[in-house]
Design a protein around this motif. Sequence first.
Motif, mmCIF file in Angstrom:
data_model
loop_
_atom_site.group_PDB
_atom_site.id
_atom_site.type_symbol
_atom_site.label_atom_id
_atom_site.label_comp_id
_atom_site.label_asym_id
_atom_site.label_seq_id
_atom_site.Cartn_x
_atom_site.Cartn_y
_atom_site.Cartn_z
ATOM 1 N N GLY A 38 17.724 -13.242 -3.008
ATOM 2 C CA GLY A 38 16.527 -13.205 -2.156
ATOM 3 C C GLY A 38 15.910 -14.586 -2.063
ATOM 4 N N ALA A 39 15.800 -15.115 -0.835
ATOM 5 C CA ALA A 39 15.254 -16.466 -0.635
ATOM 6 C C ALA A 39 13.836 -16.397 -0.092
ATOM 7 C CB ALA A 39 16.164 -17.277 0.279
ATOM 8 N N GLY A 40 12.999 -15.559 -0.696
ATOM 9 C CA GLY A 40 11.573 -15.538 -0.381
ATOM 10 C C GLY A 40 10.808 -16.284 -1.457
ATOM 11 N N PRO A 41 9.471 -16.222 -1.426
ATOM 12 C CA PRO A 41 8.675 -16.927 -2.433
ATOM 13 C C PRO A 41 9.080 -16.590 -3.871
ATOM 14 C CG PRO A 41 7.242 -16.093 -0.702
ATOM 15 C CD PRO A 41 8.612 -15.573 -0.398
ATOM 16 N N GLY A 43 12.009 -15.662 -5.049
ATOM 17 C CA GLY A 43 13.281 -16.309 -5.359
ATOM 18 C C GLY A 43 13.099 -17.800 -5.601
ATOM 19 N N ALA A 129 15.237 -10.758 -6.447
ATOM 20 C CA ALA A 129 13.952 -11.085 -5.807
ATOM 21 C C ALA A 129 14.039 -10.678 -4.340
ATOM 22 C CB ALA A 129 13.650 -12.577 -5.955
ATOM 23 N N CYS A 130 14.394 -9.407 -4.123
ATOM 24 C CA CYS A 130 14.703 -8.930 -2.771
ATOM 25 C C CYS A 130 13.498 -8.413 -2.016
ATOM 26 C CB CYS A 130 15.730 -7.810 -2.804
ATOM 27 S SG CYS A 130 17.137 -8.134 -3.831
ATOM 28 N N ALA A 132 10.518 -6.277 -0.424
ATOM 29 C CA ALA A 132 10.313 -4.875 -0.057
ATOM 30 C C ALA A 132 10.842 -4.659 1.346
ATOM 31 C CB ALA A 132 8.832 -4.519 -0.146
ATOM 32 N N VAL A 155 5.618 -6.726 12.863
ATOM 33 C CA VAL A 155 5.501 -8.118 12.414
ATOM 34 C C VAL A 155 6.866 -8.803 12.507
ATOM 35 C CG1 VAL A 155 5.096 -9.570 10.380
ATOM 36 C CG2 VAL A 155 3.484 -7.746 10.937
ATOM 37 N N ASP A 188 -3.752 -9.267 10.838
ATOM 38 C CA ASP A 188 -2.764 -10.124 11.516
ATOM 39 C C ASP A 188 -2.322 -9.471 12.819
ATOM 40 O OD1 ASP A 188 -2.712 -12.027 9.512
ATOM 41 O OD2 ASP A 188 -0.773 -11.438 8.672
ATOM 42 N N LEU A 366 18.839 -0.866 -5.216
ATOM 43 C CA LEU A 366 20.140 -1.527 -5.116
ATOM 44 C C LEU A 366 21.131 -0.750 -5.981
ATOM 45 C CD1 LEU A 366 18.811 -5.125 -5.572
ATOM 46 C CD2 LEU A 366 20.406 -4.532 -3.736
ATOM 47 N N TRP A 396 7.934 -9.028 -5.318
ATOM 48 C CA TRP A 396 7.529 -7.699 -4.863
ATOM 49 C C TRP A 396 8.409 -6.599 -5.450
ATOM 50 C CZ3 TRP A 396 5.506 -7.416 0.896
ATOM 51 C CH2 TRP A 396 4.267 -8.071 0.938
ATOM 52 N N GLY A 403 -0.263 -8.856 -3.149
ATOM 53 C CA GLY A 403 -0.490 -10.223 -3.620
ATOM 54 C C GLY A 403 -0.039 -11.242 -2.598
ATOM 55 N N ILE A 404 -0.529 -12.462 -2.803
ATOM 56 C CA ILE A 404 -0.262 -13.542 -1.857
ATOM 57 C C ILE A 404 0.966 -14.337 -2.314
ATOM 58 C CG2 ILE A 404 -2.640 -13.724 -1.100
ATOM 59 C CD1 ILE A 404 -2.887 -16.122 -3.086
ATOM 60 N N ASN A 408 3.350 -14.853 -6.594
ATOM 61 C CA ASN A 408 4.752 -14.843 -7.011
ATOM 62 C C ASN A 408 5.096 -16.020 -7.916
ATOM 63 O OD1 ASN A 408 5.598 -12.539 -5.255
ATOM 64 N ND2 ASN A 408 4.788 -13.942 -3.713
HETATM 65 C C1 FAD Z 1 3.034 -9.403 7.250
HETATM 66 C C2 FAD Z 1 2.742 -10.202 6.011
HETATM 67 C C3 FAD Z 1 1.960 -11.349 6.092
HETATM 68 C C4 FAD Z 1 1.678 -12.084 4.945
HETATM 69 N N1 FAD Z 1 0.905 -13.201 5.058
HETATM 70 C C5 FAD Z 1 0.608 -13.915 3.950
HETATM 71 C C6 FAD Z 1 -0.211 -15.077 4.043
HETATM 72 O O1 FAD Z 1 -0.669 -15.454 5.129
HETATM 73 N N2 FAD Z 1 -0.476 -15.767 2.907
HETATM 74 C C7 FAD Z 1 0.016 -15.365 1.689
HETATM 75 O O2 FAD Z 1 -0.255 -16.025 0.687
HETATM 76 N N3 FAD Z 1 0.794 -14.265 1.568
HETATM 77 C C8 FAD Z 1 1.101 -13.532 2.672
HETATM 78 N N4 FAD Z 1 1.871 -12.413 2.550
HETATM 79 C C9 FAD Z 1 2.393 -12.034 1.219
HETATM 80 C C10 FAD Z 1 3.685 -12.791 0.865
HETATM 81 O O3 FAD Z 1 4.480 -12.872 2.005
HETATM 82 C C11 FAD Z 1 4.426 -12.083 -0.280
HETATM 83 O O4 FAD Z 1 3.605 -12.140 -1.438
HETATM 84 C C12 FAD Z 1 5.767 -12.709 -0.632
HETATM 85 O O5 FAD Z 1 6.536 -12.993 0.511
HETATM 86 C C13 FAD Z 1 6.603 -11.801 -1.552
HETATM 87 O O6 FAD Z 1 7.714 -12.530 -1.978
HETATM 88 P P1 FAD Z 1 9.154 -11.906 -2.311
HETATM 89 O O7 FAD Z 1 10.031 -13.058 -2.499
HETATM 90 O O8 FAD Z 1 9.000 -10.910 -3.403
HETATM 91 O O9 FAD Z 1 9.577 -11.066 -1.003
HETATM 92 P P2 FAD Z 1 10.107 -11.587 0.416
HETATM 93 O O10 FAD Z 1 9.280 -12.682 0.930
HETATM 94 O O11 FAD Z 1 10.226 -10.372 1.255
HETATM 95 O O12 FAD Z 1 11.566 -12.151 0.137
HETATM 96 C C14 FAD Z 1 12.650 -11.318 -0.176
HETATM 97 C C15 FAD Z 1 13.931 -11.912 0.392
HETATM 98 O O13 FAD Z 1 15.047 -11.177 -0.110
HETATM 99 C C16 FAD Z 1 15.971 -10.942 0.937
HETATM 100 N N5 FAD Z 1 16.768 -9.763 0.594
HETATM 101 C C17 FAD Z 1 16.377 -8.468 0.604
HETATM 102 N N6 FAD Z 1 17.375 -7.664 0.233
HETATM 103 C C18 FAD Z 1 18.442 -8.456 -0.040
HETATM 104 C C19 FAD Z 1 19.776 -8.205 -0.478
HETATM 105 N N7 FAD Z 1 20.210 -6.954 -0.689
HETATM 106 N N8 FAD Z 1 20.617 -9.251 -0.637
HETATM 107 C C20 FAD Z 1 20.180 -10.524 -0.421
HETATM 108 N N9 FAD Z 1 18.929 -10.808 -0.009
HETATM 109 C C21 FAD Z 1 18.064 -9.798 0.181
HETATM 110 C C22 FAD Z 1 15.080 -10.756 2.148
HETATM 111 O O14 FAD Z 1 15.799 -10.946 3.360
HETATM 112 C C23 FAD Z 1 14.003 -11.808 1.907
HETATM 113 O O15 FAD Z 1 14.369 -13.051 2.451
HETATM 114 C C24 FAD Z 1 2.177 -11.657 3.690
HETATM 115 C C25 FAD Z 1 2.955 -10.500 3.613
HETATM 116 C C26 FAD Z 1 3.234 -9.775 4.756
HETATM 117 C C27 FAD Z 1 4.062 -8.537 4.653
#
Ligand code: FAD
Lengths: 503, 132
Positions: A38-41, A43, A129-130, A132, A155, A188, A366, A396, A403-404, A408
């Motif tokens: 997972g390449a989000g925050p 990860g 770190a996948c 939601a 969104v 939003d 998973l 998540w 959370g923001i 993370n």
């Molecule tokens: C609509 C929205 C707006 C937001 N706006 C803000 C904001 O303005 N400011 C702020 O501080 N926070 C904001 N947030 C909160 C913030 O985005 C989250 O706290 C944060 O992104 C969570 O991080 P994460 O890495 O757990 O999840 P994610 O950001 O969802 O990253 C997970 C990654 O894992 C990948 N993934 C999933 N399943 C698999 C798999 N099986 N194999 C490989 N990869 C996979 C996904 O494609 C994704 O890239 C917002 C959230 C939402 C939903």
Amino acid sequence: MLSRLRISGRGGSGRLWRAFSTVGSKSTGHPASVCVVGAGPAGFYTAESLLRMANGRFNLKLSIVERLAVPFGLVRFGVAPDHPEVKYVENVFQGLLENPSVDFFGNVAVGRDVTVPELMQMYDAVVLACGAESNRDLGLPSEHLQNIFSARDFVGWYNAHPDFTNLPVDLSRITDAVVIGNGNVALDVARILMRNYEELAKTDISNHALSTLKRSMIRRVHVVGRRGLAQAAWTAKEVREILHAVSSVAPIVADENDLNVSSVDEQELQSNRSRRRCVHIMKDAYSKGRASEELAGRKELVFHFRRAPVEFLPDDHGNVMRADFLRTVLEGDAGRQRVVGLDDGDRLKLPAQLVVKSVGYKSVPLDGVPFDPKGSTVPNDRGKVAGEERLFVSGWLKRGPSGIIATNKWDAEETSSMAISHLSKVRDTSGTGLLGNVRLSELLRKRSVKAVALSGWNLIDAEERKRGSEQDRPRSKISSTEALLKHAASAEILPTAEENSEL
Amino acid sequence: MHGGYDVSKVDPATAVEMEFVDRDGSKRTVLAPEGASVLDVAHANDIELEGACEGSLACSTCHVYVDEDTYGKLDEPTDDENDMLDLAFALKENSRLGCQVVADRKTTEKMEITLPQATRNMAVDGYVAKPH
Ligand SMILES: Cc1cc2nc3c(=O)[nH]c(=O)nc-3n(C[C@H](O)[C@H](O)[C@H](O)COP(=O)(O)OP(=O)(O)OC[C@H]3O[C@@H](n4cnc5c(N)ncnc54)[C@H](O)[C@@H]3O)c2cc1C
């Protein structure tokens, strides 16, 4: 906020890029390889803290595996397009991608292209770190009519997430929209529906959403919450912005009584600075009133509190045309108030030709990984997955969808320290050395998976910026996986054993 | 004043002294040119303070604690800063955003800046902390 929009590139000065592109890259210490899924925050912050904590003790080689062809998770696909400054954090994450100890594997879905047990055999540790990848529903039979969407889908649609490019959003015959939910995501969605086209056209909103919104006839957006003003989960910046800083919005409260907080609410607010300030900002905005000339001609933003949806009604073509709500009351002690629906005949009937349900995200299980369906998380002890030796979880998927972005970071610190402590224990017994990335590359090649490496992402990035700069926008996002892969194609180079030895 | 500055070019005659207390308790005194923000000063001196939004008041990752004496001398945080402080991890009475506190000989001379504790290394050291 739009005034701060910087039109070149990703925006921001990128000065953090340097710091993160070198963190922990000293090749000393015991070799170990870790896979982050997972390449989000979550990860990226886990990768950053792992490298920092490993520095000197471990020569760490990290792979970041991402289902989509492009990185950054909800920073790219969640954060609203009219909030470019929030996305400056991508500079931090890009720095990590450029770090020589990190390999990016985009377009590789764990569960489809490779399994978690396979990864656990290839790496010394695996961090999930996948995020939601699903959403909660209301549980109403009529909630799936046409033009009713979950906020996650909606969104994703306006942010060019490849999964939602073809979402059938029709705004051309619509005057009234309803957004269900009282958090920042609901605000939003409301803001994007109400902003002037000219303002949206300066952002990195998806091209399909931009052209759909250009034809929008929306006059009114209702934002409806089951709970009261005091329980709303939004935060002050977003509340202040939609009330005061969007020139096309005229805010209205449906029922002035909704602005009153009970004595139990008052108790709750005492220990919650953020909510206290939000209540204050709302009350203040309405008590001062606004000259009607100032608001004339604007789109109406109507807040409703303590209203629970009961039914959506379709027109002859199966499109939603009305949303009905019942009154609710809150019962119980401070901090434990429950929502109770009242069927007292007080039915609120809102005309609505578009409904967006913003009632929460939810993670998906998973294969081969324990899952708690109730909290929709992977059960863990401070990030270490219950009953698994080398499996960890972050973000998540670990704590649930709240959370923001920065939350993370703290969360990742905890997970990383558990992972490092695991690596310290196993360092003399197992140890796949630095080979995790090479093994994964080989497996993906064998399975003909078209992985996108950093160089491929950089080509996509450059192309999006180039297209954007031609239109005075930060970027113009490419919205299908097929097209993304096409732009990355000339650069696909996955790590090989030779490259590793050069480190 | 954005994007850091060259520490070697700071003129000691006009510089402002700041003391940073790192997360492990270690202290470091640095000289800052007037007008530089605490975030700029941290970056220029390789002190780990993120500042993900680069000073545009869109995040809380440059959150620091300011010694009480200095805190009282600073202008009150603006609404925009307060909005972000709402979301800061481990908020205290003397919390500020590093990007908003600017070196000034009248107010920040000898100020002490403490970086908030993360849970870092706690599991490693066998200490159990619950951050949320
Ligand atoms: C609509 C929205 C707006 C937001 N706006 C803000 C904001 O303005 N400011 C702020 O501080 N926070 C904001 N947030 C909160 C913030 O985005 C989250 O706290 C944060 O992104 C969570 O991080 P994460 O890495 O757990 O999840 P994610 O950001 O969802 O990253 C997970 C990654 O894992 C990948 N993934 C999933 N399943 C698999 C798999 N099986 N194999 C490989 N990869 C996979 C996904 O494609 C994704 O890239 C917002 C959230 C939402 C939903």
